[in-house]
Design a protein around this motif. Sequence first.
Motif, short mmCIF file in Angstrom:
data_model
loop_
_atom_site.label_atom_id
_atom_site.label_comp_id
_atom_site.label_asym_id
_atom_site.label_seq_id
_atom_site.Cartn_x
_atom_site.Cartn_y
_atom_site.Cartn_z
N THR A 44 68.36 69.56 70.71
CA THR A 44 68.04 70.86 70.09
C THR A 44 69.36 71.58 69.86
O THR A 44 70.33 71.38 70.60
CB THR A 44 67.16 71.74 70.99
OG1 THR A 44 67.87 72.07 72.19
CG2 THR A 44 65.84 71.06 71.34
N GLY B 263 69.60 69.45 75.41
CA GLY B 263 69.13 70.78 75.00
C GLY B 263 70.33 71.69 74.81
O GLY B 263 70.91 72.17 75.79
N VAL B 264 70.72 71.89 73.58
CA VAL B 264 71.87 72.77 73.31
C VAL B 264 71.40 74.12 72.75
O VAL B 264 72.14 75.09 72.74
CB VAL B 264 72.87 72.10 72.33
CG1 VAL B 264 74.22 72.80 72.40
CG2 VAL B 264 73.04 70.62 72.63
N ALA B 265 70.16 74.16 72.29
CA ALA B 265 69.68 75.37 71.62
C ALA B 265 69.72 76.58 72.55
O ALA B 265 69.49 76.48 73.75
CB ALA B 265 68.24 75.16 71.13
N VAL C 129 67.59 79.09 73.18
CA VAL C 129 66.17 79.44 73.00
C VAL C 129 65.97 80.88 73.50
O VAL C 129 66.44 81.23 74.58
CB VAL C 129 65.29 78.48 73.81
CG1 VAL C 129 63.81 78.80 73.62
CG2 VAL C 129 65.57 77.02 73.43
N ASP D 174 64.45 83.75 75.42
CA ASP D 174 63.65 83.73 76.65
C ASP D 174 62.26 84.32 76.44
O ASP D 174 61.31 83.91 77.08
CB ASP D 174 64.37 84.51 77.75
CG ASP D 174 65.62 83.79 78.23
OD1 ASP D 174 65.60 82.55 78.26
OD2 ASP D 174 66.61 84.47 78.56
N PRO E 295 58.27 79.01 76.65
CA PRO E 295 58.38 77.83 77.51
C PRO E 295 59.83 77.40 77.65
O PRO E 295 60.63 77.60 76.74
CB PRO E 295 57.58 76.76 76.75
CG PRO E 295 57.56 77.22 75.34
CD PRO E 295 57.61 78.72 75.37
N ASP E 296 60.18 76.82 78.80
CA ASP E 296 61.51 76.24 78.99
C ASP E 296 61.43 74.79 78.52
O ASP E 296 60.88 73.93 79.22
CB ASP E 296 61.92 76.34 80.46
CG ASP E 296 63.36 75.90 80.68
OD1 ASP E 296 63.80 74.93 80.02
OD2 ASP E 296 64.04 76.52 81.51
N ILE E 297 61.94 74.54 77.33
CA ILE E 297 61.77 73.22 76.69
C ILE E 297 62.46 72.14 77.51
O ILE E 297 61.89 71.08 77.79
CB ILE E 297 62.33 73.26 75.25
CG1 ILE E 297 61.59 74.33 74.44
CG2 ILE E 297 62.22 71.90 74.58
CD1 ILE E 297 62.20 74.64 73.08
N LEU E 298 63.67 72.41 77.94
CA LEU E 298 64.43 71.43 78.72
C LEU E 298 63.73 71.09 80.03
O LEU E 298 63.59 69.92 80.39
CB LEU E 298 65.84 71.97 78.98
CG LEU E 298 66.76 71.14 79.86
CD1 LEU E 298 67.00 69.75 79.28
CD2 LEU E 298 68.10 71.86 80.06
N GLY F 83 71.68 69.58 79.92
CA GLY F 83 71.50 70.98 79.56
C GLY F 83 72.82 71.67 79.32
O GLY F 83 73.89 71.13 79.65
N PHE F 84 72.74 72.84 78.74
CA PHE F 84 73.91 73.70 78.57
C PHE F 84 73.67 74.97 79.34
O PHE F 84 72.54 75.46 79.41
CB PHE F 84 74.15 74.01 77.08
CG PHE F 84 75.07 73.03 76.44
CD1 PHE F 84 74.64 71.74 76.19
CD2 PHE F 84 76.37 73.37 76.11
CE1 PHE F 84 75.49 70.81 75.62
CE2 PHE F 84 77.23 72.45 75.54
CZ PHE F 84 76.80 71.17 75.29
N LYS G 40 71.54 76.08 87.98
CA LYS G 40 70.64 75.77 86.86
C LYS G 40 70.33 74.28 86.81
O LYS G 40 69.21 73.86 86.55
CB LYS G 40 71.33 76.19 85.56
CG LYS G 40 70.43 76.90 84.60
CD LYS G 40 71.22 77.59 83.50
CE LYS G 40 71.27 79.09 83.72
NZ LYS G 40 71.85 79.79 82.56
N LYS H 242 66.47 73.02 87.16
CA LYS H 242 65.79 72.31 86.09
C LYS H 242 65.61 70.82 86.41
O LYS H 242 64.95 70.10 85.67
CB LYS H 242 66.53 72.48 84.77
CG LYS H 242 66.60 73.96 84.34
CD LYS H 242 66.96 74.14 82.88
CE LYS H 242 67.28 75.59 82.60
NZ LYS H 242 66.67 76.10 81.36
#
Length: 216
Positions: free
Chosen positions: A14, A93-95, A97, A99, A125-128, A142-143, A157, A161
């Motif tokens: 993403t 997951g770089v997007a 998103v 919150d 939703p937390d996509i990652l 993740g980022f 984090k 996650k």
Amino acid sequence: FQPKPLAGRRVLLTAGPTFEAIDPVRGITNLSSGRMGYALARACREAGAEVTLVSGPVHLQRPHRVVRIETSSALEMREEVMRHAAHCDVFIGVAAVADYRPETMSMQKIKKKGSPPAIKLVENPDILAEVAALAKPPFCVGFAAESEQLGENAEAKRQRKGIPLIVGNLVQESLGSDQATLTLFDDEGRHPLPVAPKIELARQIVARIANLLEPR
Ligand code: C5P
């Protein structure tokens, strides 16, 4: 002859911000150019992977030989990610998103009158975290964009996650710029990367992912 380190692997990413509509002309979004995610998509492709990029609204060209799916809101992004997540080996997951999103979108432009409108927000939703919680999750990256305490926040984090690798990003030094200050956090500890253009950093992240992937 150097074999390509991600040959035969499928990578899903993403990138960019999401846009959460308030009414037909307004919305909530995050500042994100999408450049880091697009650079990673390109670096994965260079490393031989089959790449699908689920992108939020950005002004960037589709990287060569990458499949791009254009989305706007977090819910759309999540739907496209979930459609592809079961078939990928790596998810990045770089997007940025959003919150929260407005609970409902007004179909008419909200008129300016009397008191300011109250906009009720609900959590996205937390996509990652959803991808990482799949029964057979891909290798998840993740980022963590942080403005302070990069180490503590990024590592917390990663644990929260439940993902093997997180890339800590000092936002003041990276936002909108072509360079970034990144540190990788994984089970072996922290690895600061020298400040460099995003495509160089992307190649280093890809090299680390390839090292950590289970051999097949
Ligand atoms: O939770 P936080 O936003 O701090 O973590 C950032 C990481 O989680 C990024 O990799 C981002 O793409 C991902 N994320 C996500 N869905 C969200 C929020 C963050 O996939 N709703």
